[in-house]
Design an enzyme around this catalytic site. Structure first.
Site, PDB file in Angstrom:
ATOM      1  N   ASP A  44      22.657  61.077  78.969  1.00  0.00           N
ATOM      2  CA  ASP A  44      21.539  60.453  78.254  1.00  0.00           C
ATOM      3  C   ASP A  44      21.349  58.996  78.661  1.00  0.00           C
ATOM      4  OD1 ASP A  44      19.603  60.584  75.911  1.00  0.00           O
ATOM      5  OD2 ASP A  44      20.884  58.919  75.286  1.00  0.00           O
ATOM      6  N   TYR A  49      17.934  50.497  77.770  1.00  0.00           N
ATOM      7  CA  TYR A  49      19.366  50.240  77.821  1.00  0.00           C
ATOM      8  C   TYR A  49      19.672  49.219  78.911  1.00  0.00           C
ATOM      9  CZ  TYR A  49      19.715  54.498  74.955  1.00  0.00           C
ATOM     10  OH  TYR A  49      19.571  55.449  73.971  1.00  0.00           O
ATOM     11  N   SER A 151      12.424  60.481  69.245  1.00  0.00           N
ATOM     12  CA  SER A 151      13.672  59.889  68.760  1.00  0.00           C
ATOM     13  C   SER A 151      13.373  59.002  67.565  1.00  0.00           C
ATOM     14  CB  SER A 151      14.354  59.080  69.868  1.00  0.00           C
ATOM     15  OG  SER A 151      15.572  58.511  69.390  1.00  0.00           O
ATOM     16  N   SER A 207      25.111  58.322  68.145  1.00  0.00           N
ATOM     17  CA  SER A 207      26.063  57.649  67.251  1.00  0.00           C
ATOM     18  C   SER A 207      26.796  58.590  66.295  1.00  0.00           C
ATOM     19  CB  SER A 207      25.352  56.556  66.435  1.00  0.00           C
ATOM     20  OG  SER A 207      26.264  55.582  65.983  1.00  0.00           O
ATOM     21  N   ALA A 210      29.320  56.657  64.415  1.00  0.00           N
ATOM     22  CA  ALA A 210      28.838  55.440  63.749  1.00  0.00           C
ATOM     23  C   ALA A 210      29.296  54.186  64.492  1.00  0.00           C
ATOM     24  CB  ALA A 210      29.284  55.401  62.283  1.00  0.00           C
ATOM     25  N   ARG A 227      32.609  47.542  70.899  1.00  0.00           N
ATOM     26  CA  ARG A 227      31.149  47.503  70.834  1.00  0.00           C
ATOM     27  C   ARG A 227      30.649  46.453  69.842  1.00  0.00           C
ATOM     28  NH1 ARG A 227      27.745  53.039  70.857  1.00  0.00           N
ATOM     29  NH2 ARG A 227      29.114  53.219  72.669  1.00  0.00           N
ATOM     30  N   GLY A 283      29.962  58.228  73.669  1.00  0.00           N
ATOM     31  CA  GLY A 283      29.754  56.940  74.326  1.00  0.00           C
ATOM     32  C   GLY A 283      31.065  56.267  74.671  1.00  0.00           C
ATOM     33  N   THR A 285      34.175  54.465  76.345  1.00  0.00           N
ATOM     34  CA  THR A 285      34.284  53.481  77.428  1.00  0.00           C
ATOM     35  C   THR A 285      35.610  53.590  78.177  1.00  0.00           C
ATOM     36  OG1 THR A 285      35.187  51.827  75.912  1.00  0.00           O
ATOM     37  CG2 THR A 285      32.802  51.835  76.239  1.00  0.00           C
ATOM     38  N   GLN A 289      39.772  57.732  75.509  1.00  0.00           N
ATOM     39  CA  GLN A 289      38.826  58.005  74.421  1.00  0.00           C
ATOM     40  C   GLN A 289      38.039  59.285  74.701  1.00  0.00           C
ATOM     41  OE1 GLN A 289      36.406  54.488  74.554  1.00  0.00           O
ATOM     42  NE2 GLN A 289      37.432  53.516  72.817  1.00  0.00           N
TER      43      GLN A 289
END
Length: 322
Positions: A44, A49, A151, A207, A210, A227, A283, A285, A289
């Site tokens: 995505d 971005y 969206s 998200s 969250a 983040r 998401g 990094t 994770q």
């Protein structure tokens, strides 16, 4: 993806905030490789971005991969433009001019011939819905996009697009990308109920953790390089890091222990447990994770009614029937 024939993995990988900000080319190459090797087939992205740099980075990574283009799906989104406060009048919104130009620019940055998914990143009150629906259908007919969606549109706005498409004998939006997690449940569990039933809409969730709050990593403050530590995302910190939310996250740890998993994995598994979720966008990094997040596929079927009720009691976020 909803009632379409498109098959998306239940977990996908996105670049919001991370690419070009927290993740460089080398790390992105490794992370996308791990995701792809584990069955992720949707990546995505969006024009906004990092002002297009996120798409450029993903495009460079994809050029270095030896992946068959038919084996994965890419997205972009139009609305916010690339230049933030410096956008000129036609460099944002959903006018035909901006949407078409945003599509062409995304194709160049991602170095591909077509986008599998193309989203209207927000509704635009300044553009008639007929113009939006027609523009997306022109791009579909030209083969530049394969599916179009929305969206963060309201249920009424999505249904207006469907009604318009039906009246004009055009293709309606196939998917919506809403925020959905243990704190944000209204749209997915209440507002969109009739849309799921009547149109078969697919969803690509953003998200699901969250912004990392549901991993527990903010329980004792903000870790460096996380983040919420990024200066130009202070709005995200103010939205996410609320004391009351942190206390609820701490209580969720006990439920995760019952399932013999981490809080992050449990939170992701809870998200994809909803049958109206097509895919949840990760998401991560760091490689650790990402591999941890992928374990959600082994956990989501473990939720019993008792576990779900316990989570609801802790969170107090389940939408009330109107």
């Amino acid at each position: 993806m909803g009632k379409t024939g498109l098959q998306l993995g239940v977990l996908s990988y996105g670049s919001w905030v991370t690419f070009s900000k927290q993740v460089d080319d080398k790390a992105a190459d490794r992370l996308m490789g791990i995701a792809y090797d584990n069955g992720v087939n949707f990546f995505d992205n969006a024009e906004a971005y990092e002002g297009g740099k996120s798409e450029e980075l993903m495009g460079r990574v994809l050029q270095g991969k030896n992946w068959d283009r038919t084996s994965y799906c890419l997205s972009s989104k139009a609305f916010f433009g690339m230049y933030g406060k410096n956008n000129k009048p036609n460099q944002h919104g959903l006018s035909r001019k901006h949407v078409v130009e945003a599509c062409h620019q995304a194709l160049r940055r991602l170095q591909v011939d077509y986008l599998d998914l193309f989203f209207c990143h927000r509704p635009d009150p300044d553009t008639p819905i007929e113009e939006v629906v027609w523009t997306m259908n022109i791009l579909l007919q030209q083969g530049k996009i394969l599916y179009w969606g929305t969206s963060e549109w309201s249920a009424a706005e999505i249904m207006e697009a469907h009604a318009c498409a039906k009246e004009l004998s055009l293709i309606p939006p196939a998917m919506e990308q809403p925020e959905y997690n243990l704190f944000e449940r209204q749209k997915m569990e209440m507002d969109y109920k009739t849309i799921f039933r009547d149109t078969g809409m697919g969803t690509t969730i953003w998200s699901p953790l969250a912004s990392g709050l549901l991993t527990g990593k903010y329980n004792n403050g903000i870790p460096e390089n996380s983040r919420l530590s990024l200066g130009n995302y202070s709005w995200l910190k103010n939205k996410t890091l609320v004391d009351d939310k942190v206390e609820r996250v701490k209580k969720l740890e006990a439920v995760a222990h019952k399932l013999n998993t981490s809080l992050a994995v449990m939170s992701l598994a809870w998200c994809i447990h909803n049958p109206n979720v097509t895919t949840a966008i990760l998401g991560a990094t760091k490689e650790q994770q990402l591999t941890e997040n992928l374990k959600a596929l082994d956990v989501y079927h473990l939720f019993t009614n008792e576990i779900l009720l316990e989570i609801d009691d802790i969170m107090q976020t389940k939408p009330k029937e109107k």
